[in-house]
Structures are given as structure tokens and as C-alpha cells.
Design an enzyme around this catalytic site. Structure first.
Site, PDB file in Angstrom:
ATOM      1  N   SER A 143      64.340   0.106  25.874  1.00 12.75           N
ATOM      2  CA  SER A 143      65.397   0.560  26.712  1.00 12.75           C
ATOM      3  C   SER A 143      65.085   0.913  27.969  1.00 12.75           C
ATOM      4  O   SER A 143      64.176   1.898  28.180  1.00 12.75           O
ATOM      5  CB  SER A 143      66.505   1.531  25.853  1.00 12.75           C
ATOM      6  OG  SER A 143      67.467   1.693  26.590  1.00 12.75           O
ATOM      7  N   TYR A 157      68.718   9.088  22.433  1.00  9.92           N
ATOM      8  CA  TYR A 157      68.346   7.810  22.170  1.00  9.92           C
ATOM      9  C   TYR A 157      67.370   7.296  23.321  1.00  9.92           C
ATOM     10  O   TYR A 157      66.367   6.613  23.045  1.00  9.92           O
ATOM     11  CB  TYR A 157      69.599   6.918  22.528  1.00  9.92           C
ATOM     12  CG  TYR A 157      69.418   5.190  22.737  1.00  9.92           C
ATOM     13  CD1 TYR A 157      69.232   4.608  21.399  1.00  9.92           C
ATOM     14  CD2 TYR A 157      69.604   4.815  23.959  1.00  9.92           C
ATOM     15  CE1 TYR A 157      69.165   3.183  21.366  1.00  9.92           C
ATOM     16  CE2 TYR A 157      69.326   3.148  23.987  1.00  9.92           C
ATOM     17  CZ  TYR A 157      69.112   2.542  22.737  1.00  9.92           C
ATOM     18  OH  TYR A 157      69.054   1.381  22.854  1.00  9.92           O
TER      19      TYR A 157
END
Length: 252
Positions: A143, A157
Site C-alpha cells: 500500500s 494498516y
């Protein structure tokens, strides 16, 4: 990539569903993993079958080692494993670090990091020439958050995806001479259901005007990069982390 089996974790929605459909060409079998939404997974399988490919939906939570072992055992029934897309992952509602519970942190890291490691472990056991395999490819979902930090939203995250960056490089070097290539894609803001699961269903609309390209990416755009990394067209590429972020991941 003919006559081979590919596992896509979290393959029933978003990027995973797009990857599954693109892998599901004649001569290939796609194992579409899902956690709870059987109808969505079955719909992806039906689409693959309509285009002449083979597919099977297999329920399993990548946060559970037992489920992961069962997932790979089911895949074994359909032929030799040629590739794994470590796509399954979760976010939680936006929070600062000083608000996060241990339960939240354990869930994020168990699914996003430990689950990816265990799936990679099982894939290597089957694909490595050291274990009698024929080689193959692993693509991890990282990500842009791993570079940006996601402050006041998803630092946990982002940190879990930072671990995926490191895992990708380390595992790539570990199995480079065993016929396995390991790479990752690092998506930016992509228009999928993930934002709603994190409590921000309107996130794309809220941020797209601030993005370099003034729009979010699509699941298909990320899937195309994954398919390239899975294919022989990238045969000399391993340990790479490809940004598919519309320029977002290079902002200062």
C-alpha cells in the site's frame, strides 16, 4: 501460464476479484478465496467459467492457519500451484494510535502480515525447486500507506503494509534461485469497498481532487500490474515493489 493453478486470497471483491477474472483464462484454474461472502465468490467463479476458464471458490480466513492449510489443500486437488496473489487484507475505522486497542492491532497484523507469511510459506513449499516444485510467482498487496504513514487514520494498516514491503524483498532474495519470483504492488487510493469497511465510504470523493491525477484508481488498473508481475513477461523481475498510485506515493 497454461494448465496451472493460481490462488487469489480475498478474491471475491475489489482488486482480488479483478485479478481472479484476469487469471481465469482457458487452461488455468483460479482458486477464489473468500472469508464470508459466498455469493460474491460464486459470482466471480461464474464469470471465469463463462470466459472459458476454470475456477473454484474456497472459504477461508487468512487470519487462521487451519483455514490457510485447508485452502492450499483444496488448491492441490486441481493441479500444480503456479502462483499466489496475497491480496486479502483489512483496515479498521479511522483512529489515532493513542486510541487503538490491542484487539484491533492483533486483528490487523494477524490478517495482513501473519496471514500473508503463512500463505507464502505454503506456496513456497509447493513451487520451490528445492521442494520438487516447478517454480512460480508470488505477488503481495502492499500500500502507498507504507510510505505515507496514514496519520490519524490507519497507522496500524500502513505499518502492516510496511511489513509486506520488507517481506517481499527478503523472500524474493531467499527463493530467487529456486524458481520463484516474489514482487508486490503498492496501490494508492483505489475505488473499492475497502474504504467503506474502514468507516469511510465517501473517501474517494473526498480526496480525489487532492490526488496528482485528480482521480482514484480502479481495481482493474491494479490487477493489470499484478497480472504482469505474475506472467513470464516479467521473468527477470523479483523483489520489486511497483507503485500503482497515480503519483500519490511520491508526494513529499
Amino acid at each position: 501460464m497454461s494448465d496451472s493453478v493460481f490462488i487469489v486470497t480475498g478474491g471475491s471483491r475489489g482488486i482480488g476479484a479483478s485479478v481472479s477474472r484476469k487469471l481465469g483464462i482457458p487452461g488455468q484454474t483460479v482458486v477464489v478465496n473468500y472469508t464470508a461472502n459466498k455469493a460474491a465468490a460464486d459470482a466471480v467463479v461464474a464469470e471465469i467459467e463463462q470466459q472459458g476458464g476454470k475456477a473454484v471458490a474456497v472459504q477461508g480466513d487468512v487470519g487462521s492457519e487451519a483455514d490457510i492449510l485447508r485452502l492450499f489443500e483444496e488448491a492441490d486437488k486441481h493441479g500444480g500451484l503456479a502462483g499466489l496473489v496475497n491480496n486479502a487484507g483489512v483496515v479498521d475505522v479511522s483512529q489515532r494510535v493513542d486510541e487503538m486497542s490491542v484487539e484491533r492491532l492483533n486483528r490487523i497484523f494477524t490478517i495482513n502480515v501473519v496471514g500473508s507469511f503463512l500463505c507464502a510459506r505454503e506456496a513456497v513449499k509447493r513451487m520451490s525447486t528445492k521442494h520438487g516444485g516447478q517454480g512460480g510467482s508470488i505477488v503481495n498487496l502492499a500500500s502507498a500507506g507504507s510510505k505515507l504513514g496514514s496519520p490519524a487514520q490507519y497507522v496500524d494498516y500502513a505499518a502492516s503494509k510496511g511489513a509486506i514491503d520488507t517481506m517481499t524483498v527478503g523472500l524474493a532474495l531467499e527463493v530467487a534461485d529456486e524458481g520463484i519470483r516474489v514482487n508486490a504492488v503498492r496501490p494508492g487510493i483505489i475505488d473499492t469497498e475497502l474504504h467503506a469497511s474502514g468507516g469511510l465510504p465517501d473517501r474517494v470523493a473526498q480526496v480525489q481532487s487532492k490526488l496528482p491525477m485528480k482521480r482514484a484508481g480502479t481495481a482493474d488498473e491494479v490487477a493489470d500490474a499484478i497480472i504482469w508481475l505474475m506472467s513470464d513477461q516479467s521473468s527477470y523481475t523479483t523483489g520489486a515493489i511497483l507503485d500503482v498510485s497515480g503519483g500519490r506515493a511520491i508526494l513529499p
